[in-house]
Design an enzyme around this catalytic site. Structure first.
Site, PDB file in Angstrom:
ATOM      1  N   GLU A   1      -4.072   2.596  -5.141  1.00 23.54           N
ATOM      2  CA  GLU A   1      -2.683   2.525  -5.622  1.00 23.54           C
ATOM      3  C   GLU A   1      -2.040   1.191  -5.224  1.00 23.54           C
ATOM      4  O   GLU A   1      -1.013   1.174  -4.553  1.00 23.54           O
ATOM      5  CB  GLU A   1      -1.860   3.670  -5.013  1.00 23.54           C
ATOM      6  CG  GLU A   1      -2.389   5.052  -5.303  1.00 23.54           C
ATOM      7  CD  GLU A   1      -1.684   6.158  -4.541  1.00 23.54           C
ATOM      8  OE1 GLU A   1      -1.733   7.307  -4.971  1.00 23.54           O
ATOM      9  OE2 GLU A   1      -1.069   5.846  -3.497  1.00 23.54           O
ATOM     10  N   PRO A   2      -2.605   0.077  -5.645  1.00 22.47           N
ATOM     11  CA  PRO A   2      -2.040  -1.200  -5.230  1.00 22.47           C
ATOM     12  C   PRO A   2      -0.751  -1.519  -5.977  1.00 22.47           C
ATOM     13  O   PRO A   2      -0.637  -1.236  -7.172  1.00 22.47           O
ATOM     14  CB  PRO A   2      -3.133  -2.206  -5.608  1.00 22.47           C
ATOM     15  CG  PRO A   2      -3.805  -1.580  -6.787  1.00 22.47           C
ATOM     16  CD  PRO A   2      -3.749  -0.088  -6.563  1.00 22.47           C
ATOM     17  N   GLY A   3       0.205  -2.067  -5.295  1.00 23.84           N
ATOM     18  CA  GLY A   3       1.433  -2.511  -5.946  1.00 23.84           C
ATOM     19  C   GLY A   3       1.645  -3.998  -5.682  1.00 23.84           C
ATOM     20  O   GLY A   3       1.406  -4.864  -6.535  1.00 23.84           O
ATOM     21  N   ARG A   4       1.999  -4.284  -4.429  1.00 27.52           N
ATOM     22  CA  ARG A   4       2.359  -5.641  -4.038  1.00 27.52           C
ATOM     23  C   ARG A   4       1.288  -6.690  -4.351  1.00 27.52           C
ATOM     24  O   ARG A   4       1.593  -7.762  -4.868  1.00 27.52           O
ATOM     25  CB  ARG A   4       2.594  -5.616  -2.518  1.00 27.52           C
ATOM     26  CG  ARG A   4       3.019  -6.899  -1.886  1.00 27.52           C
ATOM     27  CD  ARG A   4       2.886  -6.785  -0.355  1.00 27.52           C
ATOM     28  NE  ARG A   4       3.296  -5.524   0.189  1.00 27.52           N
ATOM     29  CZ  ARG A   4       4.535  -5.253   0.623  1.00 27.52           C
ATOM     30  NH1 ARG A   4       5.450  -6.177   0.598  1.00 27.52           N
ATOM     31  NH2 ARG A   4       4.823  -4.062   1.113  1.00 27.52           N
TER      32      ARG A   4
ATOM     33  N   ARG B   1      14.705  -7.637   0.476  1.00 27.50           N
ATOM     34  CA  ARG B   1      13.651  -7.609   1.490  1.00 27.50           C
ATOM     35  C   ARG B   1      13.979  -8.416   2.748  1.00 27.50           C
ATOM     36  O   ARG B   1      13.663  -7.999   3.850  1.00 27.50           O
ATOM     37  CB  ARG B   1      12.319  -8.073   0.884  1.00 27.50           C
ATOM     38  CG  ARG B   1      11.867  -7.217  -0.312  1.00 27.50           C
ATOM     39  CD  ARG B   1      10.444  -7.471  -0.732  1.00 27.50           C
ATOM     40  NE  ARG B   1       9.490  -7.027   0.249  1.00 27.50           N
ATOM     41  CZ  ARG B   1       8.873  -7.796   1.088  1.00 27.50           C
ATOM     42  NH1 ARG B   1       9.049  -9.107   1.042  1.00 27.50           N
ATOM     43  NH2 ARG B   1       8.049  -7.305   1.982  1.00 27.50           N
TER      44      ARG B   1
ATOM     45  N   CYS C   1      29.282  -8.785   0.541  1.00 23.22           N
ATOM     46  CA  CYS C   1      30.099  -8.674   1.758  1.00 23.22           C
ATOM     47  C   CYS C   1      29.374  -7.948   2.870  1.00 23.22           C
ATOM     48  O   CYS C   1      29.737  -6.829   3.247  1.00 23.22           O
ATOM     49  CB  CYS C   1      31.398  -7.941   1.436  1.00 23.22           C
ATOM     50  SG  CYS C   1      32.494  -8.964   0.505  1.00 23.22           S
TER      51      CYS C   1
ATOM     52  N   TYR D   1       8.713  -5.104  -5.237  1.00 22.91           N
ATOM     53  CA  TYR D   1       9.845  -4.658  -4.426  1.00 22.91           C
ATOM     54  C   TYR D   1      11.024  -5.624  -4.527  1.00 22.91           C
ATOM     55  O   TYR D   1      11.788  -5.805  -3.586  1.00 22.91           O
ATOM     56  CB  TYR D   1       9.423  -4.448  -2.961  1.00 22.91           C
ATOM     57  CG  TYR D   1       8.237  -3.521  -2.850  1.00 22.91           C
ATOM     58  CD1 TYR D   1       8.380  -2.166  -3.100  1.00 22.91           C
ATOM     59  CD2 TYR D   1       6.957  -4.000  -2.551  1.00 22.91           C
ATOM     60  CE1 TYR D   1       7.294  -1.307  -3.039  1.00 22.91           C
ATOM     61  CE2 TYR D   1       5.862  -3.151  -2.486  1.00 22.91           C
ATOM     62  CZ  TYR D   1       6.039  -1.808  -2.738  1.00 22.91           C
ATOM     63  OH  TYR D   1       4.964  -0.962  -2.685  1.00 22.91           O
TER      64      TYR D   1
HETATM   65  N1  LLP Z   1       0.802   4.371  -2.422  1.00 27.38           N
HETATM   66  C1  LLP Z   1       1.693   4.970  -1.610  1.00 27.38           C
HETATM   67  C2  LLP Z   1       1.544   6.394  -1.309  1.00 27.38           C
HETATM   68  C3  LLP Z   1       2.756   4.229  -1.069  1.00 27.38           C
HETATM   69  O1  LLP Z   1       3.640   4.823  -0.266  1.00 27.38           O
HETATM   70  C4  LLP Z   1       2.882   2.855  -1.392  1.00 27.38           C
HETATM   71  C5  LLP Z   1       3.996   2.066  -0.868  1.00 27.38           C
HETATM   72  C6  LLP Z   1       1.926   2.277  -2.250  1.00 27.38           C
HETATM   73  C7  LLP Z   1       0.893   3.076  -2.740  1.00 27.38           C
HETATM   74  C8  LLP Z   1       1.970   0.842  -2.668  1.00 27.38           C
HETATM   75  O2  LLP Z   1       1.894  -0.028  -1.601  1.00 27.38           O
HETATM   76  P1  LLP Z   1       1.598  -1.593  -1.857  1.00 27.38           P
HETATM   77  O3  LLP Z   1       0.227  -1.706  -2.439  1.00 27.38           O
HETATM   78  O4  LLP Z   1       2.625  -2.115  -2.773  1.00 27.38           O
HETATM   79  O5  LLP Z   1       1.704  -2.206  -0.492  1.00 27.38           O
HETATM   80  N2  LLP Z   1       9.695  -1.817   0.079  1.00 27.38           N
HETATM   81  C9  LLP Z   1       8.664  -2.286   0.980  1.00 27.38           C
HETATM   82  C10 LLP Z   1       7.333  -1.637   0.719  1.00 27.38           C
HETATM   83  C11 LLP Z   1       7.378  -0.120   0.757  1.00 27.38           C
HETATM   84  C12 LLP Z   1       6.061   0.483   0.410  1.00 27.38           C
HETATM   85  C13 LLP Z   1       6.158   1.953   0.257  1.00 27.38           C
HETATM   86  N3  LLP Z   1       4.938   2.583  -0.183  1.00 27.38           N
HETATM   87  C14 LLP Z   1       8.592  -3.806   0.887  1.00 27.38           C
HETATM   88  O6  LLP Z   1       9.374  -4.410   0.175  1.00 27.38           O
HETATM   89  O7  LLP Z   1       7.777  -4.418   1.555  1.00 27.38           O
END
Ligand code: LLP
Length: 437
Positions: free
Chosen positions: A278-281, A317, A359, A388
């Site tokens: 489940e990659p996002g970032r 962030r 503010c 994000y």
């Molecule tokens: N899967 C699950 C169950 C998660 O909780 C998350 C992120 C991901 C996948 C994706 O994670 P990634 O691959 O993007 O690292 N708002 C914060 C990051 C919060 C992440 C929450 N869960 C930031 O701006 O760094």
């Protein structure tokens, strides 16, 4: 790393000068490179091809339906964490067979939607949620597939912020790993549920590949325990957490993670198992920037400030996690291209605090940052903002959410218009009637 580059003294996204994007669409605006987004997905998939994972892009990082569709067209699935994200994935045309739903507090309605669409997997996080899912499954006459999200009690490395550490004992996510086998058996005993997987997400970002190796070991021990009880686990979902390069060279590459992960899972896959990520970032962060403009310069005591038109409501962030985002003028004075973007060392930099219009004293994007001199009207790019960024915007101070623009070569397409004042008040009833529903 990405398709944002300085040429002829100014910043381009692919074949489009960002100056023109600002002229046409205004600021602040999120600008995404289609080719970087797709390239990152394709290269991530390639790194892990020996285990042929289902890659569910995490919509919480970036959720514009145009971009979810773009990734979906490459074969990506979507990791969702709410009914809203599930809706987005479906609107984007992603096959429910490639959608997963996680979340520690899913509502009955959210679970029902997932059941009705027969999505690939519901990642359940508590005993009570399993009971609720079973009741909904009965009511709907379906047999949803589920994975138990476990908390393996693993501390990530020290660079993972406390706010995004998700798998140490006592945090709210998942089920303690020692209770997971029993819950899996209980779910298997319910004729309306199809437990098939174990889900684990250790934190975000994780810089040390060995943390994934450790998580796999614990999950495999659990799978053996579940097998001893007579049940088969056919899916391992390792979550996301793969890092992005906020500063060049600051994170290991995908091959380093693949090296730690793939050999440990190849046997499972050969035996018919399915791995999910489940990659996002790691996919989205460097595919987007936030394009903003300088409104004022001012002095505060000894400090030089630039006040820009993007603040914590447009990109939170830095204020929330003290995160570092590289930033630089779009058309720097004297052609001062940053070294990290193929420039030479630059002299004559000014130490600026970069602040937004909100503010709150925490509304800083950078403190004491060495930048080329800027004046009112100059454009500034905040890099690595594709993940994000837009998804964490708010209307605090009744600030308007930015526009989103997608670049493909020399074409810039508006994929979300800037909010208007009418949008701000559209849901608030002014004629004395109470909201319904
Ligand atoms: N899967 C699950 C169950 C998660 O909780 C998350 C992120 C991901 C996948 C994706 O994670 P990634 O691959 O993007 O690292 N708002 C914060 C990051 C919060 C992440 C929450 N869960 C930031 O701006 O760094």
């Amino acid at each position: 790393m990405d398709e944002f580059s300085y040429r002829d003294g100014t910043l381009w996204c692919e074949q489009t000068p960002l100056r023109e994007v600002a002229e046409k669409f205004g600021t602040p605006t999120y600008v995404y490179s289609a080719s970087t987004l797709v390239d990152h997905y394709v290269r991530f998939a390639k790194a892990f091809e020996s285990i042929n994972p289902l890659i569910c892009f995490s919509a919480k990082a970036l959720s514009n339906v145009h971009l979810l569709r773009l990734l979906g067209e490459q074969g990506a699935g979507i990791d969702t964490v709410s009914g809203g994200e599930l809706h987005r994935a479906l609107v984007a045309g992603v096959d429910p067979e490639r959608i997963v739903l996680a979340g520690v507090g899913k509502s009955a309605d959210e679970l029902r939607e997932a059941v009705r669409h027969d999505i690939r997997c519901v990642n359940v996080e508590s005993e009570e949620e399993v009971a609720l899912l079973a009741r909904i499954a009965r009511e709907e006459g379906r047999r949803p597939r589920l994975a138990i999200r476990v908390n393996p009690d693993i501390a990530p490395d020290l660079r993972t912020p406390a706010q995004t550490t998700t798998a140490i004992r006592g945090v709210k996510f998942g089920v303690d790993i020692e209770r997971a086998a029993e819950l899996f058996s209980a779910a298997a005993a319910d004729g309306h549920l199809r437990p098939e997987g174990i889900h684990v997400h250790i934190g975000s970002p994780i810089f040390d590949p060995r943390v994934y190796a450790m998580a796999i070991e614990r999950v495999q021990a659990l799978i053996a325990e579940i097998a001893a009880a007579g049940h088969e686990v056919t899916t391992i979902n390792l979550g996301g957490g793969f890092p992005a390069e906020y500063a060049e060279g600051s994170a290991p590459g995908w091959d380093d993670f693949a090296e730690a992960i793939c050999p440990r899972l190849e046997g499972f896959v050969r035996g018919g198992g399915q791995v999910i990520f489940e990659p996002g970032r790691t996919i989205a962060a460097n595919a987007g920037i936030l394009l903003a403009a300088v409104r004022y310069r001012k002095q505060a005591g000894e400090r030089e400030l630039v006040v820009i038109d993007a603040g914590m409501t447009h990109i939170v962030r830095a204020a929330m996690y003290d995160s570092y985002h590289f930033m630089w003028p779009v058309t720097p004075v004297n052609g001062a291209i940053p070294q990290s973007r193929d420039g030479r060392p630059v002299d004559d930099l000014v130490s600026y605090d970069v602040v937004g219009p909100v503010c709150e004293s925490s509304d800083y994007l950078a403190k004491g940052r060495a930048l080329p001199a800027m004046v009112s009207g100059d454009l500034i790019a905040i890099f690595t903002a594709g993940a994000y960024g837009m998804t964490m915007t708010s209307n605090y101070n009744s600030q308007l959410r930015p526009a989103e623009v997608l670049i493909r070569s020399d074409r810039a397409k508006l994929i979300r218009r800037r909010e208007t004042y009418d949008d701000l008040t559209a849901l608030e009833l002014l004629d004395g009637t109470e909201p319904t529903g």
